[in-house]
Design an enzyme around this catalytic site. Structure first.
Site, PDB file in Angstrom:
ATOM      1  N   HIS A 116       0.808  -1.214   0.000  1.00 52.47           N
ATOM      2  CA  HIS A 116       0.000   0.000   0.000  1.00 52.47           C
ATOM      3  C   HIS A 116       0.847   1.273   0.000  1.00 52.47           C
ATOM      4  O   HIS A 116       0.665   2.115  -0.867  1.00 52.47           O
ATOM      5  CB  HIS A 116      -1.083   0.045   1.075  1.00 52.47           C
ATOM      6  CG  HIS A 116      -1.916   1.253   0.842  1.00 52.47           C
ATOM      7  ND1 HIS A 116      -2.905   1.286  -0.112  1.00 52.47           N
ATOM      8  CD2 HIS A 116      -1.808   2.509   1.303  1.00 52.47           C
ATOM      9  CE1 HIS A 116      -3.385   2.507  -0.188  1.00 52.47           C
ATOM     10  NE2 HIS A 116      -2.735   3.275   0.664  1.00 52.47           N
ATOM     11  N   TYR A 153       1.921   5.474  -2.505  1.00 59.98           N
ATOM     12  CA  TYR A 153       2.250   6.876  -2.222  1.00 59.98           C
ATOM     13  C   TYR A 153       3.644   7.233  -2.709  1.00 59.98           C
ATOM     14  O   TYR A 153       3.943   8.395  -2.963  1.00 59.98           O
ATOM     15  CB  TYR A 153       2.043   7.194  -0.736  1.00 59.98           C
ATOM     16  CG  TYR A 153       0.589   7.042  -0.427  1.00 59.98           C
ATOM     17  CD1 TYR A 153      -0.332   7.953  -0.937  1.00 59.98           C
ATOM     18  CD2 TYR A 153       0.114   5.935   0.257  1.00 59.98           C
ATOM     19  CE1 TYR A 153      -1.679   7.774  -0.756  1.00 59.98           C
ATOM     20  CE2 TYR A 153      -1.243   5.753   0.443  1.00 59.98           C
ATOM     21  CZ  TYR A 153      -2.136   6.675  -0.067  1.00 59.98           C
ATOM     22  OH  TYR A 153      -3.469   6.484   0.093  1.00 59.98           O
ATOM     23  N   HIS A 207      -9.387   0.819 -11.453  1.00 55.80           N
ATOM     24  CA  HIS A 207      -9.070   1.822 -10.426  1.00 55.80           C
ATOM     25  C   HIS A 207      -7.624   2.300 -10.537  1.00 55.80           C
ATOM     26  O   HIS A 207      -7.355   3.491 -10.592  1.00 55.80           O
ATOM     27  CB  HIS A 207      -9.332   1.247  -9.031  1.00 55.80           C
ATOM     28  CG  HIS A 207      -8.620   1.981  -7.940  1.00 55.80           C
ATOM     29  ND1 HIS A 207      -9.012   3.231  -7.514  1.00 55.80           N
ATOM     30  CD2 HIS A 207      -7.528   1.667  -7.214  1.00 55.80           C
ATOM     31  CE1 HIS A 207      -8.189   3.641  -6.566  1.00 55.80           C
ATOM     32  NE2 HIS A 207      -7.276   2.714  -6.359  1.00 55.80           N
ATOM     33  N   PHE A 208      -6.664   1.346 -10.605  1.00 52.39           N
ATOM     34  CA  PHE A 208      -5.298   1.874 -10.508  1.00 52.39           C
ATOM     35  C   PHE A 208      -4.746   2.377 -11.841  1.00 52.39           C
ATOM     36  O   PHE A 208      -3.718   3.024 -11.853  1.00 52.39           O
ATOM     37  CB  PHE A 208      -4.337   0.942  -9.751  1.00 52.39           C
ATOM     38  CG  PHE A 208      -4.123  -0.419 -10.323  1.00 52.39           C
ATOM     39  CD1 PHE A 208      -3.506  -0.607 -11.532  1.00 52.39           C
ATOM     40  CD2 PHE A 208      -4.508  -1.531  -9.587  1.00 52.39           C
ATOM     41  CE1 PHE A 208      -3.284  -1.869 -12.026  1.00 52.39           C
ATOM     42  CE2 PHE A 208      -4.285  -2.811 -10.081  1.00 52.39           C
ATOM     43  CZ  PHE A 208      -3.678  -2.979 -11.305  1.00 52.39           C
ATOM     44  N   HIS A 209      -5.479   2.156 -12.939  1.00 56.09           N
ATOM     45  CA  HIS A 209      -5.069   2.878 -14.145  1.00 56.09           C
ATOM     46  C   HIS A 209      -5.505   4.347 -14.079  1.00 56.09           C
ATOM     47  O   HIS A 209      -4.952   5.181 -14.779  1.00 56.09           O
ATOM     48  CB  HIS A 209      -5.579   2.202 -15.415  1.00 56.09           C
ATOM     49  CG  HIS A 209      -4.746   1.009 -15.802  1.00 56.09           C
ATOM     50  ND1 HIS A 209      -4.968  -0.235 -15.279  1.00 56.09           N
ATOM     51  CD2 HIS A 209      -3.665   0.879 -16.602  1.00 56.09           C
ATOM     52  CE1 HIS A 209      -4.063  -1.078 -15.752  1.00 56.09           C
ATOM     53  NE2 HIS A 209      -3.249  -0.432 -16.563  1.00 56.09           N
ATOM     54  N   ARG A 214      -9.976 -10.123 -13.167  1.00 58.83           N
ATOM     55  CA  ARG A 214      -8.716  -9.568 -13.637  1.00 58.83           C
ATOM     56  C   ARG A 214      -7.735 -10.718 -13.829  1.00 58.83           C
ATOM     57  O   ARG A 214      -8.039 -11.862 -13.502  1.00 58.83           O
ATOM     58  CB  ARG A 214      -8.166  -8.568 -12.613  1.00 58.83           C
ATOM     59  CG  ARG A 214      -7.716  -9.214 -11.314  1.00 58.83           C
ATOM     60  CD  ARG A 214      -7.295  -8.188 -10.271  1.00 58.83           C
ATOM     61  NE  ARG A 214      -5.970  -7.657 -10.553  1.00 58.83           N
ATOM     62  CZ  ARG A 214      -5.175  -7.111  -9.611  1.00 58.83           C
ATOM     63  NH1 ARG A 214      -5.571  -7.076  -8.357  1.00 58.83           N
ATOM     64  NH2 ARG A 214      -4.003  -6.631  -9.936  1.00 58.83           N
ATOM     65  N   ARG A 215      -6.547 -10.416 -14.359  1.00 53.24           N
ATOM     66  CA  ARG A 215      -5.453 -11.365 -14.467  1.00 53.24           C
ATOM     67  C   ARG A 215      -5.843 -12.676 -15.133  1.00 53.24           C
ATOM     68  O   ARG A 215      -5.498 -13.748 -14.653  1.00 53.24           O
ATOM     69  CB  ARG A 215      -4.903 -11.670 -13.066  1.00 53.24           C
ATOM     70  CG  ARG A 215      -4.236 -10.488 -12.428  1.00 53.24           C
ATOM     71  CD  ARG A 215      -3.732 -10.802 -11.052  1.00 53.24           C
ATOM     72  NE  ARG A 215      -2.673  -9.874 -10.662  1.00 53.24           N
ATOM     73  CZ  ARG A 215      -2.117  -9.841  -9.466  1.00 53.24           C
ATOM     74  NH1 ARG A 215      -2.495 -10.688  -8.549  1.00 53.24           N
ATOM     75  NH2 ARG A 215      -1.164  -8.998  -9.204  1.00 53.24           N
TER      76      ARG A 215
HETATM   77  C1  HEM Z   1      -0.333   1.652 -22.870  1.00 52.28           C
HETATM   78  C2  HEM Z   1      -0.969   1.839 -21.762  1.00 52.28           C
HETATM   79  C3  HEM Z   1      -1.570   0.707 -20.939  1.00 52.28           C
HETATM   80  C4  HEM Z   1      -2.380  -0.312 -21.324  1.00 52.28           C
HETATM   81  C5  HEM Z   1      -2.925  -0.599 -22.709  1.00 52.28           C
HETATM   82  C6  HEM Z   1      -2.635  -1.116 -20.149  1.00 52.28           C
HETATM   83  C7  HEM Z   1      -3.450  -2.246 -20.111  1.00 52.28           C
HETATM   84  C8  HEM Z   1      -3.617  -3.068 -19.020  1.00 52.28           C
HETATM   85  C9  HEM Z   1      -4.563  -4.156 -18.921  1.00 52.28           C
HETATM   86  C10 HEM Z   1      -5.565  -4.554 -19.996  1.00 52.28           C
HETATM   87  C11 HEM Z   1      -4.397  -4.726 -17.699  1.00 52.28           C
HETATM   88  C12 HEM Z   1      -5.228  -5.849 -17.098  1.00 52.28           C
HETATM   89  C13 HEM Z   1      -4.761  -7.199 -17.389  1.00 52.28           C
HETATM   90  C14 HEM Z   1      -5.513  -8.267 -16.629  1.00 52.28           C
HETATM   91  O1  HEM Z   1      -5.833  -8.115 -15.433  1.00 52.28           O
HETATM   92  O2  HEM Z   1      -5.777  -9.299 -17.234  1.00 52.28           O
HETATM   93  C15 HEM Z   1      -3.339  -4.024 -17.031  1.00 52.28           C
HETATM   94  C16 HEM Z   1      -2.836  -4.338 -15.784  1.00 52.28           C
HETATM   95  C17 HEM Z   1      -1.936  -3.560 -15.093  1.00 52.28           C
HETATM   96  N1  HEM Z   1      -1.412  -2.340 -15.499  1.00 52.28           N
HETATM   97 FE1  HEM Z   1      -1.687  -1.441 -17.273  1.00 52.28          FE
HETATM   98  N2  HEM Z   1      -1.981  -0.566 -19.094  1.00 52.28           N
HETATM   99  C18 HEM Z   1      -1.318   0.565 -19.531  1.00 52.28           C
HETATM  100  C19 HEM Z   1      -0.555   1.437 -18.769  1.00 52.28           C
HETATM  101  C20 HEM Z   1      -0.207   1.223 -17.456  1.00 52.28           C
HETATM  102  C21 HEM Z   1       0.559   2.132 -16.651  1.00 52.28           C
HETATM  103  C22 HEM Z   1       1.097   3.483 -17.124  1.00 52.28           C
HETATM  104  C23 HEM Z   1       0.743   1.525 -15.444  1.00 52.28           C
HETATM  105  C24 HEM Z   1       1.466   2.020 -14.222  1.00 52.28           C
HETATM  106  C25 HEM Z   1       2.300   3.000 -14.172  1.00 52.28           C
HETATM  107  C26 HEM Z   1       0.086   0.244 -15.496  1.00 52.28           C
HETATM  108  C27 HEM Z   1       0.087  -0.689 -14.475  1.00 52.28           C
HETATM  109  C28 HEM Z   1      -0.582  -1.886 -14.499  1.00 52.28           C
HETATM  110  C29 HEM Z   1      -0.543  -2.847 -13.428  1.00 52.28           C
HETATM  111  C30 HEM Z   1       0.251  -2.721 -12.118  1.00 52.28           C
HETATM  112  C31 HEM Z   1      -1.375  -3.912 -13.802  1.00 52.28           C
HETATM  113  C32 HEM Z   1      -1.716  -5.141 -12.981  1.00 52.28           C
HETATM  114  C33 HEM Z   1      -0.840  -6.296 -13.236  1.00 52.28           C
HETATM  115  C34 HEM Z   1      -1.281  -7.466 -12.393  1.00 52.28           C
HETATM  116  O3  HEM Z   1      -2.479  -7.687 -12.220  1.00 52.28           O
HETATM  117  O4  HEM Z   1      -0.388  -8.139 -11.881  1.00 52.28           O
HETATM  118  N3  HEM Z   1      -0.487   0.092 -16.728  1.00 52.28           N
HETATM  119  N4  HEM Z   1      -2.896  -2.999 -17.854  1.00 52.28           N
HETATM  120 CU   LIG Z   2      -4.012  -0.003  -0.704  1.00 55.11          CU
END
Ligand code: HEM
Ligand SMILES: [Cu+2]
Length: 587
Positions: A234, A238, A385-387, A448-449
């Site tokens: 968490h 920050y 949420h975190f996007h 998710r995932r």
């Molecule tokens: C080109 C831009 C981006 C696209 C198209 C994108 C797309 C996605 C998608 C579709 C997922 C979900 C996958 C799933 O749960 O099956 C995901 C997960 C995630 N994204 Fe992005 N994202 C983008 C940018 C970012 C940025 C800028 C960050 C953080 C700085 C980020 C951090 C994450 C994280 C931490 C996860 C979770 C991974 C996990 O569940 O272990 N993403 N993203």
């Molecule tokens: Cu938290």
């Protein structure tokens, strides 16, 4: 931004520090490019629009995406920005540039190692992988080199903090009675928070995960490593957010044409984050068995307190910008909004990022509520949420901040401002589509995932649109985001090629209400660190104690599973006997 002044830039004044900032940014941007590539691949894959990888590789993609963006991109940007901020605000170069280069080198070595181990997961024949997602807790296991890389990376960040504290102590010697300059204050408090937060992950990796993956110990206690991870997981949010806050408080008012409204309020906000960000991690574990409901409730209450510094920030930043707009001739209740420099990509990017942060705050409150969390837990709502938060509030602010900072650290102006403006608006639009659809899909229960969230035989009809429509929204949004990152990176690459100029320097104006209006106790770093540690002990001693008492340091965690299986065997055996007995008495 490209307006010429006759002032010297940061690079003219502190060339060595500027080089460190540039190098840190370079690593951050390489990670951003790769991460965005994996982002679009997985967005198109899980929406079934285009599949270029087998679904079996999905975790490798997701791990690479999560680690490269949420850890490498954000934290390298942070250290680059902080290097600039501490040097600029204390107005002195690093104490020992070799030391500075050392921590940047360690961080780069560590992240390159971890990154390569993750990517090797694509080549099955090698037998090395780290498909453990960016949350990397047991029972998923990575190759030892992944944990080793992570350790080296974190040690690098610790040394960065040492470097900045050292600069501050030197400055203190020469300026015994002065208030800590605001940006330095922000850097130091953020690092105190980081030191406290990383205790959890350091214990998890060094004492459990690394020995376990090396085969030195047979088992780990999954609940213990999860709890230690979230102890860090968490507050790390920050660590992403506070560099964005630094830019919002100290740079954005200037771009808007004004001055920071209140320096004391900004200090209070950073102290509140030191105190409140760690004792809340259990709010990620509302559905974990083995942690008593009471501890979860305490974490929820602590979490709700964290709204306070964010609301204070919204107030202070908006007030500062309004002041700027009125300086520029804006008037009326909302009419002043028109007087803001919307053509400046640095301003517009940060403003849109702040707007998205408000939306992310609302969905975060849903996550934080113990009862409604069950509705959205582990659904696509959560990445939705975190996007909004790290993916936009932080990332878009970092991009916009780069447009402002770039001339200061390279003596070159941005190649194309209109492209930069289009880029930030495109990120906002892409994220509005992708993230909105993710939230709604999460409410439907889409997980998710997973590479295969087909839901084909379900026919969801609602006012929001069908699952099919949501999938298209995610795919289009993801594509816009990817294109936006390509624009960002190519604009910078082209800027690199432009000739050097002089006179691009910028200064940051003093706040309307300065540091002398705040109580001196705010500058007492020892006091705040001590209080923060005390709160951590209060929040974590009992739950951690209970986890270890229940199932031991190394797990494997109670005997619930075999007990249940045995129970079922007993029931079926008795049931079978009864049926047989009945059959016997029947004619
Ligand atoms: C080109 C831009 C981006 C696209 C198209 C994108 C797309 C996605 C998608 C579709 C997922 C979900 C996958 C799933 O749960 O099956 C995901 C997960 C995630 N994204 Fe992005 N994202 C983008 C940018 C970012 C940025 C800028 C960050 C953080 C700085 C980020 C951090 C994450 C994280 C931490 C996860 C979770 C991974 C996990 O569940 O272990 N993403 N993203
Ligand atoms: Cu938290």
């Amino acid at each position: 931004m490209s307006t010429k002044t006759n002032k010297s830039t940061f690079m003219d004044r502190f060339p060595e520090s500027a080089a460190i900032t540039r190098q840190a940014f370079l690593v951050a941007f390489v990670a951003l490019g790769l991460g965005a590539l994996f982002g679009i691949i997985q967005a198109l894959h899980r929406t079934n629009v285009l599949r270029v990888f087998p679904s079996g590789d999905y975790y490798t993609l997701l791990t690479a995406h999560g680690v490269l963006l949420a850890i490498v991109f954000t934290i390298f940007f942070l250290v680059g920005l902080f290097q600039w901020a501490i040097t600029r605000s204390l107005d002195r170069p690093p104490v020992n540039i070799t030391f500075t280069k050392t921590w940047l080198g360690l961080m780069s070595l560590g992240s390159a190692t971890a990154g390569i181990v993750i990517l090797l997961g694509f080549i099955k024949e090698i037998g090395i992988s780290a498909d453990v997602l960016f949350t990397f807790y047991a029972p998923l296991q990575a190759h030892p080199l992944f944990y080793a890389g992570l350790t080296v990376f974190i040690v690098g960040t610790w040394l960065a903090g040492v470097d900045w504290f050292r600069s501050w102590l030197r400055w203190r010697k020469d300026n015994p009675d002065e208030r800590i300059p605001l940006q330095a204050f922000m850097v130091l408090t953020t690092m105190i928070m980081w030191y406290i937060a990383t205790i959890g992950v350091a214990i998890a990796v060094l004492f459990f995960l690394l020995p376990w993956s090396l085969g030195l110990i047979e088992t780990v206690n999954p609940l213990l490593t999860r709890t230690l991870f979230w102890f860090f997981g968490h507050p790390v949010v920050y660590f992403w957010l506070l560099p964005a806050y630094l830019l919002w408080y100290t740079v954005m008012p200037k771009i808007a044409g004004g001055r920071l409204f209140s320096d004391p309020l900004a200090r209070v906000v950073f102290i509140l984050f030191v105190l409140l960000s760690t004792p809340v991690g259990i709010h990620h574990q509302y559905v974990d068995p083995g942690i008593a409901e009471g501890f979860k409730f305490i974490a929820m209450v602590n979490t709700m307190f964290l709204l306070l510094p964010s609301l204070l920030t919204a107030f202070t930043v908006v007030a500062s910008i309004e002041h700027g707009a009125r300086q520029r001739g804006g008037s009326g209740y909302l009419g002043w909004l028109k007087a803001l420099p919307w053509r400046d990509p640095a301003f517009t990017g940060m403003a849109l990022a702040g707007l998205m942060f408000a939306a992310g705050g609302f969905s975060g409150m849903v996550n934080a509520g113990m009862n409604i969390n069950y509705l959205v837990h582990n659904t696509l709502w959560v990445p939705g949420h975190f996007h909004l938060t790290v993916g936009t509030a932080v990332t878009l602010t970092m991009m916009a901040g780069t447009y402002w900072l770039w001339p200061q650290i390279t003596n070159k102006s941005i190649w194309s401002r209109p492209i930069a403006l289009a880029q930030v608006v495109m990120w906002f639009g892409g994220m509005a589509l992708m993230s909105n659809a993710m939230h709604v899909a999460g409410l439907y229960g889409v997980p998710r995932r997973t590479a295969e969230p087909q839901y084909q035989s379900f026919n969801f009809e609602s006012i929001f649109g069908t699952v099919g429509e949501l999938r298209i929204q995610i795919a289009i949004g993801g594509t816009l985001l990817f294109l936006s990152s390509v624009l960002f990176l190519s604009n910078l690459a082209l800027s690199w090629g432009t000739p050097k100029q002089s006179g691009l320097g910028q200064t940051l104006p003093d706040p309307l209400s300065g540091p002398d209006d705040s109580p001196r106790v705010l500058d007492n770093m020892k006091l705040w660190a001590g209080l923060a540690l005390l709160l951590v002990v209060l929040a974590y001693a009992l739950p951690l104690g209970a986890i270890v008492a229940d199932s031991g340091l190394l797990g494997p965690g109670g005997d619930a599973y075999p007990a249940l299986v045995d129970g079922i065997r007993t029931v079926t055996a008795v049931f079978g006997d009864t049926v047989a007995g009945l059959a016997g008495v029947l004619p």
